[in-house]
Enzyme design. Structure first.
Site, PDB file in Angstrom:
ATOM      1  CD  GLU A   1       8.288   1.875 -19.696  1.00  0.00           C
ATOM      2  OE1 GLU A   1       9.095   2.768 -19.483  1.00  0.00           O
ATOM      3  OE2 GLU A   1       6.998   2.018 -19.779  1.00  0.00           O
TER       4      GLU A   1
ATOM      5  CB  THR B   1       7.666  -3.015 -18.501  1.00  0.00           C
ATOM      6  OG1 THR B   1       7.428  -1.981 -19.588  1.00  0.00           O
ATOM      7  CG2 THR B   1       8.973  -2.941 -17.820  1.00  0.00           C
TER       8      THR B   1
ATOM      9  NE  ARG C   1       6.062   5.358 -23.855  1.00  0.00           N
ATOM     10  CZ  ARG C   1       6.888   6.075 -24.282  1.00  0.00           C
ATOM     11  NH1 ARG C   1       7.389   5.913 -25.843  1.00  0.00           N
ATOM     12  NH2 ARG C   1       7.859   6.542 -23.512  1.00  0.00           N
TER      13      ARG C   1
ATOM     14  CG  ASP D   1      10.507  15.130 -24.165  1.00  0.00           C
ATOM     15  OD1 ASP D   1       9.753  14.551 -23.593  1.00  0.00           O
ATOM     16  OD2 ASP D   1      11.214  14.819 -25.511  1.00  0.00           O
TER      17      ASP D   1
ATOM     18  CG  LEU E   1      -1.999  -1.097   1.016  1.00  0.00           C
ATOM     19  CD1 LEU E   1      -3.094  -0.936   2.312  1.00  0.00           C
ATOM     20  CD2 LEU E   1      -2.689  -1.061  -0.209  1.00  0.00           C
TER      21      LEU E   1
ATOM     22  CB  ALA F   1      18.009   0.274 -15.240  1.00  0.00           C
TER      23      ALA F   1
HETATM   24  P1  NAD Z   1       1.116   0.404  -9.676  1.00  0.00           P
HETATM   25  O1  NAD Z   1       1.971   1.626  -9.406  1.00  0.00           O
HETATM   26  O2  NAD Z   1      -0.531   0.988 -10.136  1.00  0.00           O
HETATM   27  O3  NAD Z   1       0.808  -0.533  -8.618  1.00  0.00           O
HETATM   28  C1  NAD Z   1       1.898  -1.259  -8.051  1.00  0.00           C
HETATM   29  C2  NAD Z   1       1.327  -1.853  -6.769  1.00  0.00           C
HETATM   30  O4  NAD Z   1       2.539  -2.604  -6.039  1.00  0.00           O
HETATM   31  C3  NAD Z   1       0.921  -1.052  -5.798  1.00  0.00           C
HETATM   32  O5  NAD Z   1      -0.510  -1.504  -5.032  1.00  0.00           O
HETATM   33  C4  NAD Z   1       1.890  -0.867  -4.746  1.00  0.00           C
HETATM   34  O6  NAD Z   1       1.155  -0.409  -3.425  1.00  0.00           O
HETATM   35  C5  NAD Z   1       2.478  -2.313  -4.610  1.00  0.00           C
HETATM   36  N1  NAD Z   1       3.860  -2.391  -4.154  1.00  0.00           N
HETATM   37  C6  NAD Z   1       5.087  -1.242  -4.413  1.00  0.00           C
HETATM   38  N2  NAD Z   1       6.008  -1.585  -3.782  1.00  0.00           N
HETATM   39  C7  NAD Z   1       5.543  -2.899  -2.893  1.00  0.00           C
HETATM   40  C8  NAD Z   1       6.441  -3.682  -2.171  1.00  0.00           C
HETATM   41  N3  NAD Z   1       7.942  -3.516  -1.921  1.00  0.00           N
HETATM   42  N4  NAD Z   1       5.871  -4.873  -1.592  1.00  0.00           N
HETATM   43  C9  NAD Z   1       4.527  -4.936  -1.793  1.00  0.00           C
HETATM   44  N5  NAD Z   1       3.663  -4.219  -2.775  1.00  0.00           N
HETATM   45  C10 NAD Z   1       4.488  -3.044  -3.317  1.00  0.00           C
HETATM   46  O7  NAD Z   1       1.362  -0.488 -10.896  1.00  0.00           O
HETATM   47  P2  NAD Z   1       0.707  -1.316 -12.214  1.00  0.00           P
HETATM   48  O8  NAD Z   1       0.849  -0.206 -13.286  1.00  0.00           O
HETATM   49  O9  NAD Z   1      -0.297  -1.855 -11.797  1.00  0.00           O
HETATM   50  O10 NAD Z   1       1.828  -2.219 -12.791  1.00  0.00           O
HETATM   51  C11 NAD Z   1       1.863  -3.556 -12.274  1.00  0.00           C
HETATM   52  C12 NAD Z   1       3.150  -4.195 -12.605  1.00  0.00           C
HETATM   53  O11 NAD Z   1       3.033  -4.089 -13.999  1.00  0.00           O
HETATM   54  C13 NAD Z   1       4.395  -3.607 -12.419  1.00  0.00           C
HETATM   55  O12 NAD Z   1       5.324  -4.753 -12.315  1.00  0.00           O
HETATM   56  C14 NAD Z   1       4.764  -2.873 -13.852  1.00  0.00           C
HETATM   57  O13 NAD Z   1       6.161  -2.797 -14.042  1.00  0.00           O
HETATM   58  C15 NAD Z   1       4.025  -3.879 -14.786  1.00  0.00           C
HETATM   59  N6  NAD Z   1       3.764  -3.072 -16.009  1.00  0.00           N
HETATM   60  C16 NAD Z   1       2.919  -2.180 -16.048  1.00  0.00           C
HETATM   61  C17 NAD Z   1       2.486  -1.502 -17.065  1.00  0.00           C
HETATM   62  C18 NAD Z   1       1.494  -0.129 -17.022  1.00  0.00           C
HETATM   63  O14 NAD Z   1       1.260   0.305 -18.329  1.00  0.00           O
HETATM   64  N7  NAD Z   1       1.001   0.214 -16.138  1.00  0.00           N
HETATM   65  C19 NAD Z   1       2.800  -2.138 -18.513  1.00  0.00           C
HETATM   66  C20 NAD Z   1       3.553  -3.291 -18.468  1.00  0.00           C
HETATM   67  C21 NAD Z   1       3.993  -3.837 -17.261  1.00  0.00           C
HETATM   68  P1  TYD Z   2       3.528   7.213 -18.744  1.00  0.00           P
HETATM   69  O1  TYD Z   2       2.159   7.001 -18.659  1.00  0.00           O
HETATM   70  O2  TYD Z   2       4.124   7.861 -17.833  1.00  0.00           O
HETATM   71  O3  TYD Z   2       3.960   5.611 -19.253  1.00  0.00           O
HETATM   72  P2  TYD Z   2       5.614   5.393 -19.813  1.00  0.00           P
HETATM   73  O4  TYD Z   2       6.261   6.434 -19.517  1.00  0.00           O
HETATM   74  O5  TYD Z   2       5.720   4.305 -18.857  1.00  0.00           O
HETATM   75  O6  TYD Z   2       5.451   4.912 -21.124  1.00  0.00           O
HETATM   76  O7  TYD Z   2       3.781   7.889 -20.102  1.00  0.00           O
HETATM   77  C1  TYD Z   2       3.189   7.696 -21.539  1.00  0.00           C
HETATM   78  C2  TYD Z   2       3.599   8.709 -22.445  1.00  0.00           C
HETATM   79  O8  TYD Z   2       2.920   9.812 -22.193  1.00  0.00           O
HETATM   80  C3  TYD Z   2       5.216   8.990 -22.443  1.00  0.00           C
HETATM   81  O9  TYD Z   2       5.562   9.068 -23.667  1.00  0.00           O
HETATM   82  C4  TYD Z   2       5.308  10.124 -21.710  1.00  0.00           C
HETATM   83  C5  TYD Z   2       3.907  10.790 -21.985  1.00  0.00           C
HETATM   84  N1  TYD Z   2       3.334  11.735 -21.128  1.00  0.00           N
HETATM   85  C6  TYD Z   2       2.993  13.115 -21.192  1.00  0.00           C
HETATM   86  O10 TYD Z   2       3.372  13.603 -22.645  1.00  0.00           O
HETATM   87  N2  TYD Z   2       2.740  13.995 -20.155  1.00  0.00           N
HETATM   88  C7  TYD Z   2       2.250  13.445 -19.052  1.00  0.00           C
HETATM   89  O11 TYD Z   2       1.977  14.046 -18.170  1.00  0.00           O
HETATM   90  C8  TYD Z   2       2.635  11.902 -18.716  1.00  0.00           C
HETATM   91  C9  TYD Z   2       2.490  11.546 -17.426  1.00  0.00           C
HETATM   92  C10 TYD Z   2       3.232  11.219 -19.786  1.00  0.00           C
END
Ligand code: NAD
Ligand code: TYD
Length: 352
Positions: free
Chosen positions: A134, A132, A222, A286, A33, A160
């Site tokens: 990335e 991811t 993206r 940026d 959390l 990274a």
């Molecule tokens: P989020 O930031 O919404 O949620 C992360 C959750 O992990 C939160 O509930 C947080 O409380 C919990 N958390 C953080 N540190 C913790 C710890 N040390 N121990 C236990 N819980 C912890 O993230 P999300 O967008 O739901 O992403 C989930 C996973 O999917 C991540 O591993 C992320 O790298 C991966 N992912 C996300 C995206 C995206 O677009 N959001 C895309 C590809 C992969």
């Molecule tokens: P984001 O949702 O942070 O995901 P990621 O960087 O992991 O791809 O950003 C998505 C794209 O949107 C990224 O190219 C950065 C851009 N962006 C903006 O242009 N303005 C914003 O305020 C944010 C948060 C992201």
């Protein structure tokens, strides 16, 4: 039973909710959390006796050991992470602590647990690590999408740290035989995403009448996937994936950020008319090291696992906007307090 870490975050909560809607198998959720985790995300399963919530850190080895011994999950699905690229630029330490060291502690607890399991539990056990796209770095405009054999080239502290975790997961299969699966997914959007990420941030700002801050020229690309489709892909990989393999997940929905924001403005105009949302678009400084383009080649998961997305970007975006409009109390709750500090830190120099 399965153990889901990070299940109070965006994708994890959608995964837990979908899982319990589709199967009778119980879930224990472990989540620290942090600012990104919210028990309100799990409100649809709050009274579900098949769900157990435990607040804790994936880096707490003793806790992980206790949960594995007590619940004997057949699988661990590791979503827990620090996930926001901009935050990783302002403060990378938390990303190393959770994404690298935390994943290591959880993985090592899983290794010891797996080694002591009797058959047939041992044959069934899986550690699914959610990663991811990335980690592959940035593509040129005409490059083919990332495949599972694309070399890792992470460019941000976030990517990274995820790359480091992926390498540990891989090594635990190669060295110790832990039956791991890794998924590398493109950008997700959908209900319950914290409004620091592009789409929910833009929805929040648009509704509040605030500027829509597009980084740079808005031309970064993206490959967008609806969160429900990502959750379905993870379930499919958990059931049919081959241990030791990685699977790229994406929906063939590449778009520039400006295209995304304009599409969002059009959906908002339909669902909440009365304002010229596109007039709120504001180009800002940026992001440092901003990756230009991500795209996934989903050939392997389609051919081997049989997964394909169900939503188009249009259908997914319409559902997402509807959810945010219907859940204004959720949005108000998560954008109070700490959130305001983040906005003033990250967007303070937007006119510079
Ligand atoms: P989020 O930031 O919404 O949620 C992360 C959750 O992990 C939160 O509930 C947080 O409380 C919990 N958390 C953080 N540190 C913790 C710890 N040390 N121990 C236990 N819980 C912890 O993230 P999300 O967008 O739901 O992403 C989930 C996973 O999917 C991540 O591993 C992320 O790298 C991966 N992912 C996300 C995206 C995206 O677009 N959001 C895309 C590809 C992969
Ligand atoms: P984001 O949702 O942070 O995901 P990621 O960087 O992991 O791809 O950003 C998505 C794209 O949107 C990224 O190219 C950065 C851009 N962006 C903006 O242009 N303005 C914003 O305020 C944010 C948060 C992201």
């Amino acid at each position: 039973m399965i153990l889901v870490t990070g299940g109070a975050g965006f994708i994890g909560a959608n995964f837990v909710i979908d899982w319990l809607a589709q199967s009778d198998e119980r879930v224990v959720t472990l989540d620290k959390l942090t600012y990104a985790g919210n028990l309100g995300n799990l409100s649809p399963v709050r009274d579900d006796a098949r769900h157990v919530f435990v607040r804790g850190d994936i880096g707490d080895r003793a806790l992980a050991e206790r949960l594995l011994a007590e619940y004997r999950p057949r699988a661990i699905v590791n979503f827990a992470a620090e996930t926001h690229v901009d935050r990783s630029i302002h403060g990378p330490a938390a990303f190393i602590a959770t994404n690298v060291v935390g994943t290591f502690e959880l993985l090592d607890a899983a290794r010891a647990h797996f080694a002591a399991l009797p058959e047939p539990e041992r044959a069934r056990f899986r550690f699914l690590h959610v990663s991811t796209d990335e980690v592959f770095g940035s593509l040129g405009p005409h490059d083919a999408g990332f495949s599972e054999t694309t070399a890792y080239a992470p460019n941000s502290p976030y990517s990274a740290s995820k790359a480091a975790a992926d390498h540990l997961v891989r090594a635990y299969h190669h060295t110790y035989g832990v039956p791991v699966l890794t998924t590398n997914c493109s950008n997700n959007y959908g209900p319950r995403q914290f409004p620091e990420k592009l789409i929910p941030l833009m929805i929040h700002n648009a509704l509040a009448g605030n500027p829509l801050p597009v980084y740079g020229d808005g031309g970064n690309v993206r490959d967008w996937l609806y969160v429900g489709d990502h959750c379905a892909a993870i379930r499919a990989v958990l059931e049919r994936g081959r241990p030791g393999e990685t699977y790229n997940i994406g929906g063939n929905a590449e778009m520039t950020n400006l295209e995304v924001v304009n599409a969002l403005c059009r959906v908002l105009a339909l669902q909440r008319p009365g304002r010229d949302y596109a007039a709120q678009i504001n180009f800002v400084r940026d992001r440092p090291g901003h990756d230009r383009r991500y795209a996934i080649d989903p050939t392997k998961i389609r051919a081997e696992i049989g997964w394909a997305p169900r939503e188009t970007f249009e259908s997914g975006l319409a559902q997402t906007v509807r959810w945010y409009l219907d859940n204004s109390a959720w949005l108000a709750a998560v954008t109070s307090g700490e959130y305001k500090k983040w906005v003033s830190l990250n967007y303070a120099t937007e006119d510079a």
